[in-house]
Enzyme design. Structure first.
Site, PDB file in Angstrom:
ATOM      1  N   SER A 203      40.422 -94.718  -1.256  1.00 35.81           N
ATOM      2  CA  SER A 203      39.538 -93.592  -1.552  1.00 35.81           C
ATOM      3  C   SER A 203      40.288 -92.296  -1.852  1.00 35.81           C
ATOM      4  O   SER A 203      39.788 -91.451  -2.601  1.00 35.81           O
ATOM      5  CB  SER A 203      38.578 -93.358  -0.381  1.00 35.81           C
ATOM      6  OG  SER A 203      39.297 -93.158   0.825  1.00 35.81           O
TER       7      SER A 203
ATOM      8  N   GLY B 114      37.890 -97.568   0.317  1.00 31.98           N
ATOM      9  CA  GLY B 114      37.807 -98.542   1.399  1.00 31.98           C
ATOM     10  C   GLY B 114      38.807 -99.679   1.291  1.00 31.98           C
ATOM     11  O   GLY B 114      38.851-100.541   2.178  1.00 31.98           O
TER      12      GLY B 114
ATOM     13  N   ASN C  30      43.443 -97.441   5.501  1.00 31.24           N
ATOM     14  CA  ASN C  30      42.288 -98.188   6.010  1.00 31.24           C
ATOM     15  C   ASN C  30      42.705 -99.312   6.951  1.00 31.24           C
ATOM     16  O   ASN C  30      41.976 -99.653   7.889  1.00 31.24           O
ATOM     17  CB  ASN C  30      41.466 -98.746   4.842  1.00 31.24           C
ATOM     18  CG  ASN C  30      40.746 -97.642   4.088  1.00 31.24           C
ATOM     19  OD1 ASN C  30      40.086 -96.802   4.682  1.00 31.24           O
ATOM     20  ND2 ASN C  30      40.883 -97.623   2.777  1.00 31.24           N
TER      21      ASN C  30
ATOM     22  N   ASP D 255      34.147 -84.846   6.507  1.00 32.38           N
ATOM     23  CA  ASP D 255      34.485 -86.009   7.335  1.00 32.38           C
ATOM     24  C   ASP D 255      35.859 -85.889   7.978  1.00 32.38           C
ATOM     25  O   ASP D 255      36.221 -86.683   8.854  1.00 32.38           O
ATOM     26  CB  ASP D 255      34.383 -87.307   6.525  1.00 32.38           C
ATOM     27  CG  ASP D 255      35.368 -87.370   5.355  1.00 32.38           C
ATOM     28  OD1 ASP D 255      36.238 -86.490   5.220  1.00 32.38           O
ATOM     29  OD2 ASP D 255      35.242 -88.324   4.550  1.00 32.38           O
TER      30      ASP D 255
ATOM     31  N   HIS E 117      39.062 -87.019   4.094  1.00 35.54           N
ATOM     32  CA  HIS E 117      39.298 -86.983   2.648  1.00 35.54           C
ATOM     33  C   HIS E 117      39.495 -85.563   2.142  1.00 35.54           C
ATOM     34  O   HIS E 117      38.739 -84.659   2.522  1.00 35.54           O
ATOM     35  CB  HIS E 117      38.127 -87.622   1.901  1.00 35.54           C
ATOM     36  CG  HIS E 117      37.944 -89.072   2.220  1.00 35.54           C
ATOM     37  ND1 HIS E 117      37.118 -89.500   3.238  1.00 35.54           N
ATOM     38  CD2 HIS E 117      38.481 -90.188   1.657  1.00 35.54           C
ATOM     39  CE1 HIS E 117      37.160 -90.826   3.292  1.00 35.54           C
ATOM     40  NE2 HIS E 117      37.978 -91.264   2.350  1.00 35.54           N
TER      41      HIS E 117
END
Length: 200
Positions: free
Chosen positions: A28, A65, A94, A175, A178
């Site tokens: 991502s 992801g 991830n 979040d 990111h």
């Protein structure tokens, strides 16, 4: 079709055919999660290449992801379709967030790099970090994967690409994982400095 338009189309096709290819294999962070794709560091890197007239086209094969296992499953297709001269690998975060064994993460990254090199392409490794709540031992083992692998394979790597971004509130999305549009130029500059020698 006018003669002029035909000449332009032929010229563009010729440029595309002779341009060197760069593949970004990432998650991502490279796919532009939460922002416009045009604002992402990969697009900004392409702009730098265009400004310097380097004759390279970036193929962004990043999926939000994705894990190192996912990248390993996709690398052969990317090598076949995009025929890259350089592959930028931005994977592993991830895996770390899922607490996967560092030796497995390293093994997957190594295999992606090996396949890339066997195809005649250069490798640039982008390193990531994970949040401190995973414990110092795991965090250290995770982060050390990248410099260790770079040394073992003899490839360049970019230390934590979100350094100076991750802890800067106005460069991160809500979040906390990111980067937003403000953080993308910082990442692009870090990658550019290590990519430039590979273009020669």
């Amino acid at each position: 079709m006018t003669r002029f338009l035909f000449a332009v189309i032929v010229s563009l096709m010729s440029m595309a055919a002779t341009a060197k290819s760069i593949v970004v294999l990432g998650d991502s962070i490279s796919a532009g999660y939460g922002i416009e794709v045009s604002q992402g560091w990969v697009t900004l890197l392409q702009q730098k290449l265009n400004e310097k007239d380097k004759g390279h086209i970036i193929h962004n094969e990043s999926i939000s992801g994705d894990t190192t296992a996912g990248g390993l499953a996709r690398i052969n297709q990317a090598l076949t379709l995009d025929k890259p001269d350089i592959v930028i690998i931005e994977l592993g975060a991830n895996d770390g967030l899922r607490g996967l064994p560092p030796e497995l993460i390293k093994s997957n990254l190594a295999e992606i790099a090996h396949r890339t090199q066997q195809a005649g392409a250069k490798v640039l490794l982008l390193s990531m970090k994970i949040p401190p709540n995973y414990g110092k031992r795991y965090i250290d083992l995770f982060y050390n994967i990248y410099p260790q692998l770079a040394t073992e394979l003899g490839v360049p790597y970019v230390p934590f690409i979100m350094e100076d971004v991750a802890l800067t509130k106005d460069m991160m999305q809500q979040d906390g994982l990111h980067p937003n549009a403000n953080g993308q130029p910082v990442i692009a500059d870090k990658v550019w400095r290590q990519l430039l020698p590979l273009l020669k």
